[in-house]
Design a protein around this motif. Structure first.
Motif, PDB file in Angstrom:
ATOM      1  N   LYS A   1      34.526  29.111  37.279  1.00 14.91           N
ATOM      2  CA  LYS A   1      33.723  29.937  38.176  1.00 14.91           C
ATOM      3  C   LYS A   1      34.419  31.257  38.514  1.00 14.91           C
ATOM      4  CE  LYS A   1      30.967  26.269  40.294  1.00 14.91           C
ATOM      5  NZ  LYS A   1      30.633  25.522  41.535  1.00 14.91           N
ATOM      6  N   LYS A   2      35.717  31.332  38.289  1.00 16.29           N
ATOM      7  CA  LYS A   2      36.456  32.568  38.554  1.00 16.29           C
ATOM      8  C   LYS A   2      36.508  33.502  37.341  1.00 16.29           C
ATOM      9  CE  LYS A   2      39.560  30.590  42.056  1.00 16.29           C
ATOM     10  NZ  LYS A   2      40.981  30.253  42.367  1.00 16.29           N
ATOM     11  N   ILE A   3      35.995  33.055  36.202  1.00 12.49           N
ATOM     12  CA  ILE A   3      36.004  33.903  35.010  1.00 12.49           C
ATOM     13  C   ILE A   3      35.282  35.214  35.307  1.00 12.49           C
ATOM     14  CG2 ILE A   3      35.097  34.131  32.654  1.00 12.49           C
ATOM     15  CD1 ILE A   3      35.537  31.106  32.310  1.00 12.49           C
ATOM     16  N   GLN A   4      35.920  36.322  35.007  1.00  9.67           N
ATOM     17  CA  GLN A   4      35.336  37.629  35.288  1.00  9.67           C
ATOM     18  C   GLN A   4      34.398  38.101  34.186  1.00  9.67           C
ATOM     19  OE1 GLN A   4      35.766  39.387  38.302  1.00  9.67           O
ATOM     20  NE2 GLN A   4      36.555  37.335  38.779  1.00  9.67           N
ATOM     21  N   ALA A   5      34.614  37.642  32.969  1.00  5.47           N
ATOM     22  CA  ALA A   5      33.752  38.052  31.860  1.00  5.47           C
ATOM     23  C   ALA A   5      32.345  37.505  32.065  1.00  5.47           C
ATOM     24  CB  ALA A   5      34.325  37.535  30.540  1.00  5.47           C
ATOM     25  N   PRO A   6      31.316  38.286  31.765  1.00  2.76           N
ATOM     26  CA  PRO A   6      29.954  37.767  31.813  1.00  2.76           C
ATOM     27  C   PRO A   6      29.799  36.576  30.857  1.00  2.76           C
ATOM     28  CG  PRO A   6      29.953  40.158  31.641  1.00  2.76           C
ATOM     29  CD  PRO A   6      31.357  39.715  31.405  1.00  2.76           C
ATOM     30  N   ILE A   7      29.013  35.584  31.280  1.00  4.45           N
ATOM     31  CA  ILE A   7      28.850  34.344  30.511  1.00  4.45           C
ATOM     32  C   ILE A   7      27.375  34.147  30.169  1.00  4.45           C
ATOM     33  CG2 ILE A   7      29.129  31.836  30.526  1.00  4.45           C
ATOM     34  CD1 ILE A   7      31.324  32.219  32.663  1.00  4.45           C
TER      35      ILE A   7
ATOM     36  N   ILE B   1      43.713  42.328  17.572  1.00  2.82           N
ATOM     37  CA  ILE B   1      42.473  42.545  18.314  1.00  2.82           C
ATOM     38  C   ILE B   1      42.762  42.309  19.793  1.00  2.82           C
ATOM     39  CG2 ILE B   1      40.130  41.685  18.713  1.00  2.82           C
ATOM     40  CD1 ILE B   1      40.037  40.970  15.735  1.00  2.82           C
ATOM     41  N   ASP B   2      42.690  43.355  20.585  1.00  3.17           N
ATOM     42  CA  ASP B   2      43.044  43.252  21.995  1.00  3.17           C
ATOM     43  C   ASP B   2      42.028  42.449  22.792  1.00  3.17           C
ATOM     44  OD1 ASP B   2      45.337  44.780  21.594  1.00  3.17           O
ATOM     45  OD2 ASP B   2      44.263  46.661  21.945  1.00  3.17           O
ATOM     46  N   SER B   3      40.732  42.659  22.489  1.00  2.00           N
ATOM     47  CA  SER B   3      39.674  42.007  23.246  1.00  2.00           C
ATOM     48  C   SER B   3      38.491  41.759  22.322  1.00  2.00           C
ATOM     49  CB  SER B   3      39.247  42.892  24.419  1.00  2.00           C
ATOM     50  OG  SER B   3      38.163  42.315  25.120  1.00  2.00           O
TER      51      SER B   3
ATOM     52  N   VAL C   1      39.734  29.717  26.687  1.00  2.00           N
ATOM     53  CA  VAL C   1      40.237  31.030  26.284  1.00  2.00           C
ATOM     54  C   VAL C   1      40.017  32.027  27.425  1.00  2.00           C
ATOM     55  CG1 VAL C   1      39.982  32.963  24.682  1.00  2.00           C
ATOM     56  CG2 VAL C   1      39.862  30.624  23.812  1.00  2.00           C
ATOM     57  N   ALA C   2      38.826  31.979  28.024  1.00  3.82           N
ATOM     58  CA  ALA C   2      38.521  32.906  29.119  1.00  3.82           C
ATOM     59  C   ALA C   2      39.346  32.620  30.364  1.00  3.82           C
ATOM     60  CB  ALA C   2      37.030  32.857  29.438  1.00  3.82           C
ATOM     61  N   VAL C   3      39.669  31.357  30.613  1.00  8.89           N
ATOM     62  CA  VAL C   3      40.487  30.974  31.769  1.00  8.89           C
ATOM     63  C   VAL C   3      41.944  31.367  31.548  1.00  8.89           C
ATOM     64  CG1 VAL C   3      41.454  29.003  33.017  1.00  8.89           C
ATOM     65  CG2 VAL C   3      38.988  29.115  32.577  1.00  8.89           C
ATOM     66  N   ARG C   4      42.473  31.070  30.373  1.00  5.48           N
ATOM     67  CA  ARG C   4      43.906  31.222  30.109  1.00  5.48           C
ATOM     68  C   ARG C   4      44.281  32.612  29.586  1.00  5.48           C
ATOM     69  NH1 ARG C   4      46.399  26.181  29.801  1.00  5.48           N
ATOM     70  NH2 ARG C   4      47.915  26.800  28.205  1.00  5.48           N
TER      71      ARG C   4
ATOM     72  N   PRO D   1      42.219  35.809  29.975  1.00  6.58           N
ATOM     73  CA  PRO D   1      41.051  36.612  30.379  1.00  6.58           C
ATOM     74  C   PRO D   1      41.051  38.022  29.816  1.00  6.58           C
ATOM     75  CG  PRO D   1      42.580  36.308  32.215  1.00  6.58           C
ATOM     76  CD  PRO D   1      43.024  35.380  31.131  1.00  6.58           C
ATOM     77  N   GLU D   2      42.224  38.579  29.599  1.00  6.50           N
ATOM     78  CA  GLU D   2      42.299  39.951  29.100  1.00  6.50           C
ATOM     79  C   GLU D   2      41.786  40.068  27.661  1.00  6.50           C
ATOM     80  OE1 GLU D   2      45.822  37.829  27.565  1.00  6.50           O
ATOM     81  OE2 GLU D   2      44.786  37.890  29.495  1.00  6.50           O
ATOM     82  N   GLN D   3      41.669  38.945  26.963  1.00 10.06           N
ATOM     83  CA  GLN D   3      41.230  38.977  25.564  1.00 10.06           C
ATOM     84  C   GLN D   3      39.726  38.734  25.413  1.00 10.06           C
ATOM     85  OE1 GLN D   3      44.427  36.096  24.156  1.00 10.06           O
ATOM     86  NE2 GLN D   3      44.472  37.564  22.482  1.00 10.06           N
ATOM     87  N   VAL D   4      39.039  38.463  26.508  1.00 13.96           N
ATOM     88  CA  VAL D   4      37.618  38.084  26.425  1.00 13.96           C
ATOM     89  C   VAL D   4      36.760  39.155  27.088  1.00 13.96           C
ATOM     90  CG1 VAL D   4      35.884  36.349  26.996  1.00 13.96           C
ATOM     91  CG2 VAL D   4      38.228  35.641  26.444  1.00 13.96           C
ATOM     92  N   ARG D   5      35.890  39.775  26.288  1.00 13.86           N
ATOM     93  CA  ARG D   5      34.954  40.768  26.820  1.00 13.86           C
ATOM     94  C   ARG D   5      33.719  40.078  27.394  1.00 13.86           C
ATOM     95  NH1 ARG D   5      30.667  44.623  25.658  1.00 13.86           N
ATOM     96  NH2 ARG D   5      29.876  43.137  24.124  1.00 13.86           N
ATOM     97  N   ARG D   6      33.047  39.285  26.573  1.00 16.32           N
ATOM     98  CA  ARG D   6      31.909  38.478  27.019  1.00 16.32           C
ATOM     99  C   ARG D   6      32.010  37.101  26.371  1.00 16.32           C
ATOM    100  NH1 ARG D   6      26.910  42.969  27.321  1.00 16.32           N
ATOM    101  NH2 ARG D   6      28.169  44.455  28.526  1.00 16.32           N
TER     102      ARG D   6
END
Length: 309
Positions: free
Chosen positions: A228-234, A130-132, A148-151, A153-158
């Motif tokens: 705060k730098k996480i790009q995925a919507p939270i 599962i890519d994301s 997970v989102a910090v380390r 990020p490419e695997q987290v959509r939202r």
């Protein structure tokens, strides 16, 4: 707060957890009882993934866009997610796992850490090709989800965090004070202890397990800058009687574009909810409120303009 009061609060928490884990979502949730949540689902896939030295137990339910659920401290898949899996699996692929030392995932000679557990979850997603995925974490699992989102990020959509923190002082001071008083005796006779034993762990190591899990919250941590730098919507949700400080959740929401009038400035991609009449443990019982909010966030077009007259 003195030790007697802290111990009393811990016992009350454990008793509440025992009741919450054994009963369906009835009086604690508004509206009619959701009969779907009472149905017993069997996973379409289950097994063990070789991840970072662990044999990590997982189950997969349903089909559709993938979401991984990350449980709280001392919990297992059935204790944390039995009422939530059927609701989410109706139209998406739900991946649930048991973290290091929990449930059917045996402990190894490695400290338990938020970062390590996050890497394990990322490794499980790779194992499942599962890519994301959307990532949802509760309590301790919320901290893991942030990592997970910090380390990875490419695997987290939202990202959905229920009653979780990104700094050690995101908890109310009385909550922080309780952590150092945790002992295995406080869990005697609870579903937590019973599942630890029944799922194949050595009962002789239960005290060690309790100490090892709580150790992650006995040392300071602060991921504010990275979170705060996480790009995925939270989407962050806490109860109004939770262990998480309101200001802690608000600080992140403001950093992600909140704190402005949406009719004038547009809606932020991230969201915040403070659930009324809800405690930390009670959060996972609020399915009739939470599931619609979670699915709306996951399915929403976050680039759409706000409604107009």
């Amino acid at each position: 707060m003195n030790t007697r009061i802290i111990t009393g609060l811990l016992i009350a928490m454990v008793v509440t957890l025992m009741v919450a884990c054994q009963k369906e979502n009835q009086a604690t949730s508004p509206g009619p009882k959701d009969t779907v949540a009472s149905q017993t689902l069997k996973p379409g896939e289950s097994g063990y993934a070789d991840v970072n030295g662990l044999k990590m137990y997982y189950e997969v339910y349903g089909n559709g866009k993938p979401i991984v659920l990350i449980h709280g401290s001392y919990m297992t898949i059935p204790l944390n997610w039995q009422h939530i899996i059927p609701l989410l699996a109706k139209d998406r692929k739900v991946i649930v796992t048991e973290l290091q030392g929990h449930g059917r995932t045996r402990d190894i000679a490695r400290e338990i850490s938020y970062e390590g557990m996050a890497d394990d979850v990322a490794g499980l997603l790779k194992h499942l090709a599962i890519d994301s995925a959307d990532v949802l974490g509760y309590s301790m699992g919320g901290g893991v989800a942030f990592q997970v989102a910090v380390r990875h990020p490419e695997q987290v959509r939202r990202l959905v965090v229920l009653s979780g923190t990104y700094t050690h002082d995101g908890w109310w001071p009385e909550v922080e004070a309780m952590y150092g008083t945790f002992t295995a005796d406080m869990f005697n006779g609870t579903p937590i202890q019973k599942q630890y034993d029944s799922l194949g762990n050595d009962p002789a190591h239960f005290q060690e397990f309790v100490k090892k899990v709580i150790s992650i919250d006995l040392k300071p941590y602060d991921w504010t800058k990275d979170v705060k730098k996480i790009q995925a919507p939270i989407f962050m949700a806490i109860g109004d009687a939770d262990g998480v400080r309101y200001e802690h959740a608000l600080e992140l929401f403001r950093a992600k574009g909140g704190g402005k009038m949406g009719d004038l400035n547009g809606l932020p991609k991230s969201r915040l909810a403070i659930i009324p009449g809800t405690t930390h443990i009670g959060m996972i019982q609020r399915t009739n409120w939470l599931i619609p909010m979670i699915t709306d966030f996951l399915d929403a077009d976050l680039n759409a303009p706000p409604p107009t007259f």
